[in-house]
Write a protein that holds these residues in place. Structure first.
Motif, PDB file in Angstrom:
ATOM      1  N   VAL A 339      -8.185 -15.008 -11.339  1.00  0.00           N
ATOM      2  CA  VAL A 339      -7.133 -15.744 -12.051  1.00  0.00           C
ATOM      3  C   VAL A 339      -6.922 -17.147 -11.497  1.00  0.00           C
ATOM      4  O   VAL A 339      -5.985 -17.844 -11.906  1.00  0.00           O
ATOM      5  N   GLY A 340      -7.784 -17.580 -10.570  1.00  0.00           N
ATOM      6  CA  GLY A 340      -7.725 -18.966 -10.121  1.00  0.00           C
ATOM      7  C   GLY A 340      -6.702 -19.268  -9.053  1.00  0.00           C
ATOM      8  O   GLY A 340      -6.266 -20.425  -8.918  1.00  0.00           O
ATOM      9  N   SER A 341      -6.313 -18.279  -8.257  1.00  0.00           N
ATOM     10  CA  SER A 341      -5.367 -18.528  -7.174  1.00  0.00           C
ATOM     11  C   SER A 341      -6.035 -19.278  -6.034  1.00  0.00           C
ATOM     12  O   SER A 341      -7.213 -19.086  -5.741  1.00  0.00           O
ATOM     13  N   GLU A 342      -5.281 -20.126  -5.379  1.00  0.00           N
ATOM     14  CA  GLU A 342      -5.722 -20.689  -4.116  1.00  0.00           C
ATOM     15  C   GLU A 342      -5.773 -19.569  -3.073  1.00  0.00           C
ATOM     16  O   GLU A 342      -5.016 -18.596  -3.164  1.00  0.00           O
ATOM     17  N   PRO A 343      -6.650 -19.666  -2.076  1.00  0.00           N
ATOM     18  CA  PRO A 343      -6.666 -18.634  -1.026  1.00  0.00           C
ATOM     19  C   PRO A 343      -5.389 -18.675  -0.195  1.00  0.00           C
ATOM     20  O   PRO A 343      -4.748 -19.729  -0.073  1.00  0.00           O
ATOM     21  N   VAL A 344      -5.026 -17.532   0.360  1.00  0.00           N
ATOM     22  CA  VAL A 344      -3.874 -17.463   1.265  1.00  0.00           C
ATOM     23  C   VAL A 344      -4.336 -16.806   2.564  1.00  0.00           C
ATOM     24  O   VAL A 344      -5.231 -15.955   2.556  1.00  0.00           O
ATOM     25  N   PRO A 345      -3.741 -17.187   3.690  1.00  0.00           N
ATOM     26  CA  PRO A 345      -4.205 -16.664   4.983  1.00  0.00           C
ATOM     27  C   PRO A 345      -3.690 -15.282   5.316  1.00  0.00           C
ATOM     28  O   PRO A 345      -4.204 -14.632   6.225  1.00  0.00           O
ATOM     29  N   TRP A 346      -2.661 -14.805   4.599  1.00  0.00           N
ATOM     30  CA  TRP A 346      -2.022 -13.546   4.972  1.00  0.00           C
ATOM     31  C   TRP A 346      -2.733 -12.356   4.330  1.00  0.00           C
ATOM     32  O   TRP A 346      -3.285 -12.437   3.235  1.00  0.00           O
ATOM     33  N   GLY A 347      -2.707 -11.227   5.032  1.00  0.00           N
ATOM     34  CA  GLY A 347      -3.265 -10.009   4.476  1.00  0.00           C
ATOM     35  C   GLY A 347      -2.404  -9.473   3.345  1.00  0.00           C
ATOM     36  O   GLY A 347      -1.214  -9.795   3.218  1.00  0.00           O
ATOM     37  N   THR A 348      -2.995  -8.621   2.531  1.00  0.00           N
ATOM     38  CA  THR A 348      -2.266  -8.043   1.402  1.00  0.00           C
ATOM     39  C   THR A 348      -1.084  -7.205   1.858  1.00  0.00           C
ATOM     40  O   THR A 348      -0.042  -7.187   1.198  1.00  0.00           O
ATOM     41  N   GLY A 349      -1.220  -6.496   2.982  1.00  0.00           N
ATOM     42  CA  GLY A 349      -0.098  -5.657   3.387  1.00  0.00           C
ATOM     43  C   GLY A 349      -0.264  -5.054   4.763  1.00  0.00           C
ATOM     44  O   GLY A 349      -1.263  -5.264   5.451  1.00  0.00           O
ATOM     45  N   HIS A 350       0.734  -4.266   5.134  1.00  0.00           N
ATOM     46  CA  HIS A 350       0.791  -3.675   6.472  1.00  0.00           C
ATOM     47  C   HIS A 350       1.647  -2.420   6.422  1.00  0.00           C
ATOM     48  O   HIS A 350       2.496  -2.260   5.534  1.00  0.00           O
ATOM     49  N   PRO A 351       1.454  -1.506   7.382  1.00  0.00           N
ATOM     50  CA  PRO A 351       2.339  -0.342   7.458  1.00  0.00           C
ATOM     51  C   PRO A 351       3.763  -0.787   7.776  1.00  0.00           C
ATOM     52  O   PRO A 351       3.984  -1.808   8.433  1.00  0.00           O
ATOM     53  N   VAL A 352       4.723  -0.005   7.332  1.00  0.00           N
ATOM     54  CA  VAL A 352       6.125  -0.284   7.640  1.00  0.00           C
ATOM     55  C   VAL A 352       6.818   1.053   7.862  1.00  0.00           C
ATOM     56  O   VAL A 352       6.500   2.042   7.216  1.00  0.00           O
ATOM     57  N   GLY A 353       7.750   1.078   8.804  1.00  0.00           N
ATOM     58  CA  GLY A 353       8.450   2.321   9.106  1.00  0.00           C
ATOM     59  C   GLY A 353       9.401   2.154  10.262  1.00  0.00           C
ATOM     60  O   GLY A 353      10.563   1.807  10.089  1.00  0.00           O
ATOM     61  N   TYR A 354       8.888   2.355  11.482  1.00  0.00           N
ATOM     62  CA  TYR A 354       9.721   2.173  12.666  1.00  0.00           C
ATOM     63  C   TYR A 354       9.826   0.708  13.056  1.00  0.00           C
ATOM     64  O   TYR A 354      10.751   0.302  13.764  1.00  0.00           O
ATOM     65  N   TRP A 355       8.860  -0.069  12.652  1.00  0.00           N
ATOM     66  CA  TRP A 355       8.867  -1.520  12.798  1.00  0.00           C
ATOM     67  C   TRP A 355       8.425  -2.108  11.462  1.00  0.00           C
ATOM     68  O   TRP A 355       7.775  -1.431  10.657  1.00  0.00           O
ATOM     69  N   ALA A 356       8.760  -3.373  11.223  1.00  0.00           N
ATOM     70  CA  ALA A 356       8.323  -4.005   9.974  1.00  0.00           C
ATOM     71  C   ALA A 356       6.806  -4.059   9.901  1.00  0.00           C
ATOM     72  O   ALA A 356       6.213  -3.876   8.836  1.00  0.00           O
ATOM     73  N   HIS A 357       6.157  -4.360  11.028  1.00  0.00           N
ATOM     74  CA  HIS A 357       4.706  -4.269  11.135  1.00  0.00           C
ATOM     75  C   HIS A 357       4.418  -3.031  11.984  1.00  0.00           C
ATOM     76  O   HIS A 357       4.268  -3.105  13.195  1.00  0.00           O
ATOM     77  N   ASP A 358       4.347  -1.904  11.318  1.00  0.00           N
ATOM     78  CA  ASP A 358       4.278  -0.605  11.981  1.00  0.00           C
ATOM     79  C   ASP A 358       2.837  -0.264  12.358  1.00  0.00           C
ATOM     80  O   ASP A 358       1.894  -1.020  12.088  1.00  0.00           O
ATOM     81  N   VAL A 359       2.678   0.899  12.955  1.00  0.00           N
ATOM     82  CA  VAL A 359       1.365   1.403  13.340  1.00  0.00           C
ATOM     83  C   VAL A 359       0.680   2.016  12.124  1.00  0.00           C
ATOM     84  O   VAL A 359       1.298   2.783  11.379  1.00  0.00           O
ATOM     85  N   GLY A 360      -0.586   1.665  11.907  1.00  0.00           N
ATOM     86  CA  GLY A 360      -1.338   2.230  10.801  1.00  0.00           C
ATOM     87  C   GLY A 360      -2.411   1.280  10.317  1.00  0.00           C
ATOM     88  O   GLY A 360      -2.610   0.197  10.881  1.00  0.00           O
ATOM     89  N   PRO A 361      -3.137   1.661   9.245  1.00  0.00           N
ATOM     90  CA  PRO A 361      -4.205   0.805   8.726  1.00  0.00           C
ATOM     91  C   PRO A 361      -3.663  -0.538   8.233  1.00  0.00           C
ATOM     92  O   PRO A 361      -2.598  -0.610   7.623  1.00  0.00           O
ATOM     93  N   ALA A 362      -4.403  -1.597   8.512  1.00  0.00           N
ATOM     94  CA  ALA A 362      -4.034  -2.938   8.042  1.00  0.00           C
ATOM     95  C   ALA A 362      -4.677  -3.191   6.685  1.00  0.00           C
ATOM     96  O   ALA A 362      -5.878  -2.991   6.516  1.00  0.00           O
ATOM     97  N   LEU A 363      -3.873  -3.620   5.731  1.00  0.00           N
ATOM     98  CA  LEU A 363      -4.404  -3.981   4.404  1.00  0.00           C
ATOM     99  C   LEU A 363      -4.798  -5.456   4.449  1.00  0.00           C
ATOM    100  O   LEU A 363      -4.129  -6.324   3.896  1.00  0.00           O
TER     101      LEU A 363
END
Length: 438
Positions: A339-363
């Motif tokens: 769709v013609g988006s400019e690239p972004v440096p951030w990953g699509t997502g992350h685990p969340v639970g006990y911390w905002a950036h929780d333990v688990g697979p990185a998206l």
């Protein structure tokens, strides 16, 4: 209490109306015990460890203290988890001063009271010698900070106490902690679902306070801080960066500034709360500021919104048990290119639970154009909860500046795929501008 928030607040009740409501501490104690009994055996099996030793102490405690029941440690104590046929046996070796309290809480199968002068490490060594584990996990890790709580002196004393046959069996608890913490019990998911509903409601309420040309990003942030204090919830991450309200160019993770909100702005609020002292949320809601007399955003603005929103749906569809976090990120990167988006440096997502950036697979990982590595290689499992974005970015008139719509939602992985914790944002929240004075 504001009427708009009543449904969300009522959702935070975890028992029926006719039941005695437990304190948040007691709710966590019950859930913590269930996590040890129900989730730890499978985690130990996947990590291929037979024993886990956590050493606790006052003032400089292990990062996982609250998760295993040693948050109130005074004198040094040891908590052992031994894999057995059909489950795990948990043992607390505690100084007599705290042993009674541990017995009352009832988290562990056995609480051993140690009188003054008894060497803790000798007792740990004796228990391990009796159990004869092939691999013993300890909290030392180069990659996972919450699995790195064992100090150099604690490890030295443990090794000195162990017989030679066991010293070479010590291994990092990194795999064990990753497997255990990344999966949440259904009761935990329900708590997070209710907290997510409150998080989104508060953001919508905050946008209703905006007066274009007068309200600053920092005013919106202060409003949310005030509502959090009134409702008795805490920050989902560092207080000086939560919420991140941004009506201007991309700034990444940061605090809200004094930029004045203007007609034509997209407003992004990245916001998370902590409930019951344990579980956190991470959700973004977007608003668009209409020009005086406008009833709808311009076509170009709506097209950008729809592309970003579709990116979130693409990511959700890819979020399935067994796939790698990298694969979810790549699915969304492919959509962005389409769709013609400019690239972004951030990953699509992350685990969340006990911390905002929780333990688990990185998206993440696909944005770098390199082979997948690290946490992005990990397979996704049912019971894991993620915060993830749908991205669409474009260049602004000022060289080097971009604006990114990052439609961030929360979802839990099920056996069949993934489902949003709460209904996702479908439409931009519209903020009218007052007509100019005659």
């Amino acid at each position: 209490m504001r009427r708009a928030l009543l449904p969300a607040l009522l959702l935070l009740t975890t028992l029926p109306a006719n039941a005695a409501e437990p304190s948040p501490q007691r709710a966590w104690q019950r859930i913590r015990k269930a996590r040890i009994q129900q989730l730890l055996p499978a985690a130990m099996e996947r990590a291929q460890v037979d024993a886990w030793v956590v050493l606790c102490r006052e003032n400089d405690n292990d990062p996982l203290a609250a998760h295993i029941g040693c948050e109130n440690a005074g004198s040094p104590a040891a908590f052992l988890f031994l894999k057995q046929k059909g489950g795990v046996r948990s043992i607390a070796l505690s100084p007599s001063g705290e042993a009674r309290a541990l017995q009352d809480v009832g988290t562990h199968d056995e609480v051993v009271s140690l009188e003054r002068g008894v060497d803790l490490y000798t007792r740990v060594a004796a228990r391990l010698s009796e159990a004869k584990p092939r691999r013993i996990a300890v909290n030392s890790s180069r990659k996972l900070t919450v699995a790195d709580g064992l100090s150099a002196t604690q490890r030295e004393r443990l090794v000195e106490a162990l017989p030679a046959a066991l010293r070479g069996r010590l291994t990092s608890s990194e795999e064990l902690v990753f497997e255990w913490l990344s999966v949440k019990l259904p009761e935990e998911v329900e708590i997070m679902r209710k907290a997510a509903a409150l998080t989104a409601s508060l953001q919508e309420e905050a946008y209703r306070t905006v007066v274009p040309g007068k309200t600053r990003d920092s005013d919106v942030a202060r409003f949310l801080k005030k509502r959090m204090a009134e409702l008795g919830v805490e920050d989902g991450w560092q207080p000086d960066q939560n919420p991140n309200v941004n009506s201007g160019p991309d700034r990444g993770h940061s605090h809200a500034t004094d930029r004045v909100i203007q007609p034509g702005d997209f407003i992004q609020t990245d916001f998370g709360i902590q409930v019951e002292g344990m579980w956190v949320t991470d959700i973004q809601r977007f608003a668009y500021v209409l020009a005086p007399g406008e009833k709808q955003p311009p076509k170009e603005a709506l097209e950008k919104w729809e592309k970003s929103k579709k990116g979130s749906r693409v990511a959700l569809a890819a979020l399935k048990p067994g796939v790698r976090g990298y694969d979810v990120d790549k699915a969304q990167r492919d959509w962005m290119r389409e769709v013609g988006s400019e690239p972004v440096p951030w990953g699509t997502g992350h685990p969340v639970g006990y911390w905002a950036h929780d333990v688990g697979p990185a998206l993440s990982g696909a944005q770098m154009g390199k082979p997948p590595e690290g946490w992005a290689l990990r397979p996704i499992r049912p019971g894991q909860v993620f915060a993830f974005d749908g991205f669409f970015a474009w260049k602004l008139a000022t060289p080097g500046e971009t604006k990114t719509l990052s439609v961030e939602e929360m979802a839990v992985v099920t056996e069949k795929g993934a489902e949003y914790l709460i209904p996702p944002q479908e439409e931009l929240l519209l903020i009218p501008s007052p007509a100019p004075a005659p």
